[in-house]
Scaffold this motif. Sequence first.
Motif, mmCIF file in Angstrom:
data_model
loop_
_atom_site.group_PDB
_atom_site.id
_atom_site.type_symbol
_atom_site.label_atom_id
_atom_site.label_comp_id
_atom_site.label_asym_id
_atom_site.label_seq_id
_atom_site.Cartn_x
_atom_site.Cartn_y
_atom_site.Cartn_z
ATOM 1 N N ALA A 69 1.130 -1.302 0.220
ATOM 2 C CA ALA A 69 0.101 -0.333 -0.085
ATOM 3 C C ALA A 69 0.822 0.764 0.262
ATOM 4 C CB ALA A 69 -0.819 -0.227 1.160
ATOM 5 N N PRO A 70 0.757 2.190 -1.333
ATOM 6 C CA PRO A 70 1.113 3.639 -0.938
ATOM 7 C C PRO A 70 1.389 4.804 0.423
ATOM 8 C CG PRO A 70 -0.689 4.174 -2.248
ATOM 9 C CD PRO A 70 -0.646 2.403 -2.114
ATOM 10 N N MET A 71 2.559 4.178 0.773
ATOM 11 C CA MET A 71 2.185 4.922 2.427
ATOM 12 C C MET A 71 2.326 6.880 2.255
ATOM 13 S SD MET A 71 2.539 3.487 5.127
ATOM 14 C CE MET A 71 3.083 4.793 5.969
ATOM 15 N N GLU A 72 1.651 7.221 2.603
ATOM 16 C CA GLU A 72 0.956 8.994 2.309
ATOM 17 C C GLU A 72 2.249 9.574 2.980
ATOM 18 O OE1 GLU A 72 -2.355 12.457 3.660
ATOM 19 O OE2 GLU A 72 -1.912 10.613 4.363
ATOM 20 N N THR A 73 2.902 10.472 1.992
ATOM 21 C CA THR A 73 4.098 11.259 2.516
ATOM 22 C C THR A 73 4.056 12.663 3.059
ATOM 23 O OG1 THR A 73 4.231 12.492 0.232
ATOM 24 C CG2 THR A 73 5.582 10.110 0.506
ATOM 25 N N GLU A 74 4.810 13.392 3.371
ATOM 26 C CA GLU A 74 4.845 14.685 3.921
ATOM 27 C C GLU A 74 4.512 15.385 3.386
ATOM 28 O OE1 GLU A 74 5.529 15.781 7.209
ATOM 29 O OE2 GLU A 74 5.747 13.743 7.689
ATOM 30 N N GLU A 75 5.011 15.473 2.031
ATOM 31 C CA GLU A 75 4.173 16.558 0.877
ATOM 32 C C GLU A 75 3.139 16.746 0.257
ATOM 33 O OE1 GLU A 75 5.014 17.932 -3.911
ATOM 34 O OE2 GLU A 75 6.270 15.906 -3.051
ATOM 35 N N ASP A 76 2.188 15.449 0.230
ATOM 36 C CA ASP A 76 0.643 14.936 -0.062
ATOM 37 C C ASP A 76 -0.015 15.964 1.373
ATOM 38 O OD1 ASP A 76 1.037 13.164 -1.789
ATOM 39 O OD2 ASP A 76 0.971 11.599 -1.135
ATOM 40 N N LYS A 77 0.645 14.986 2.437
ATOM 41 C CA LYS A 77 -0.276 15.975 4.052
ATOM 42 C C LYS A 77 0.154 17.616 3.497
ATOM 43 C CE LYS A 77 1.371 12.537 7.227
ATOM 44 N NZ LYS A 77 1.911 12.220 8.594
ATOM 45 N N SER A 78 1.100 18.364 3.325
ATOM 46 C CA SER A 78 0.892 19.568 3.232
ATOM 47 C C SER A 78 0.000 19.953 2.172
ATOM 48 C CB SER A 78 2.052 20.032 2.934
ATOM 49 O OG SER A 78 3.049 19.286 1.774
ATOM 50 N N ILE A 79 -0.262 19.379 0.968
ATOM 51 C CA ILE A 79 -1.031 19.532 -0.147
ATOM 52 C C ILE A 79 -2.635 19.046 0.585
ATOM 53 C CG2 ILE A 79 -1.961 18.549 -2.473
ATOM 54 C CD1 ILE A 79 1.002 17.541 -3.270
#
Length: 332
Positions: A69-79
């Motif tokens: 499963a793909p993990m949510e990165t910090e960039e995704d969280k900021s977006i």
Amino acid sequence: MADIDATQTPIVEGVDPIIDDGDEFESKEIQLMKQRVEEMEREAKKLRELQAAAESANGGSAIEADQGAPMETEEDKSIADGRSVFVGNVDYGATPEEIQAHFQACGTINRVTILCDKFTGHPKGFAYVEFAELEHIDAALAMDNSLFRGRLIKVLVMFSEHQTFIRHLSSNTVAYPFSKAAILPPPPAIPASQMEALRQGKGIMAYLQKSLPHPAKQKWLATWFARRHPDRLLPGSVLSVNLEHAPTTFSGVLLSIRRRGPDTSFTLRNVIQRTGVEMQFFVNSPHLKDIKILQRAGGGGGKEGRRQRRAKLFFLRDTPDKMTGISAGVRA
């Protein structure tokens, strides 16, 4: 030897040894516990077999699925935070569905998060709403101060998970309106010779006593509250004091004067609703605005004059009729 052998108990062949009932009960309990343990092991084995069969049917183990499963990165969280708004003053009984319905007209909503206390589990009173598009944020901000479940909610831009709307507040802040009373007047001009002495610590207290008090209060200290001035106030005089705070005006009989230079104070007493009230006032206090002399104490000769020339009139605390007579202009 014959006596010792005679005392021993003879062993009879063909008779079973005696077994205590307590030992037999304990052995049965141990056997039951072993049976239960064996049953639990068999059930656990069956569960493992069923779990392995289910994983093989799904095409892989649960661990492999989690790793894939793909993990949510910090960039995704900021977006995601950039597409979210902070909603404050939310009713504690509100549900995510109700919040979503309230903001449904602003655009497509991906997620509604209501924060709860980690110890009690109760809602904290604010939530986050994440939209599908960044353009929906402006429409959501227009819902600020809208009515939701009987409350006016606060909608602000969310920049990060830990810093909710600090940047939004800092961009809209204005200069704090400082009071003009807090601005100190410029210091008076000091001669160069005196300034050099003050820097060396000479005559500092004398200089402060002359420069710090207001000119009007310096005059009061030099005349009304002096020890030997002809216009000095004597105990028994009736004064009225105006203050910056409540009570703004207080009138009473002067009981005593405490002369301590810049820290000079005086005490007034009056009867209010059949209750004796005393207040102490400091002449140099910034809360003291004005002092009015309503009646001066007499200083003539005789018994009455000596009574008025007393340094302190604390005896009036026990004789309210005499104090009332003084304040009414009647000698008592």
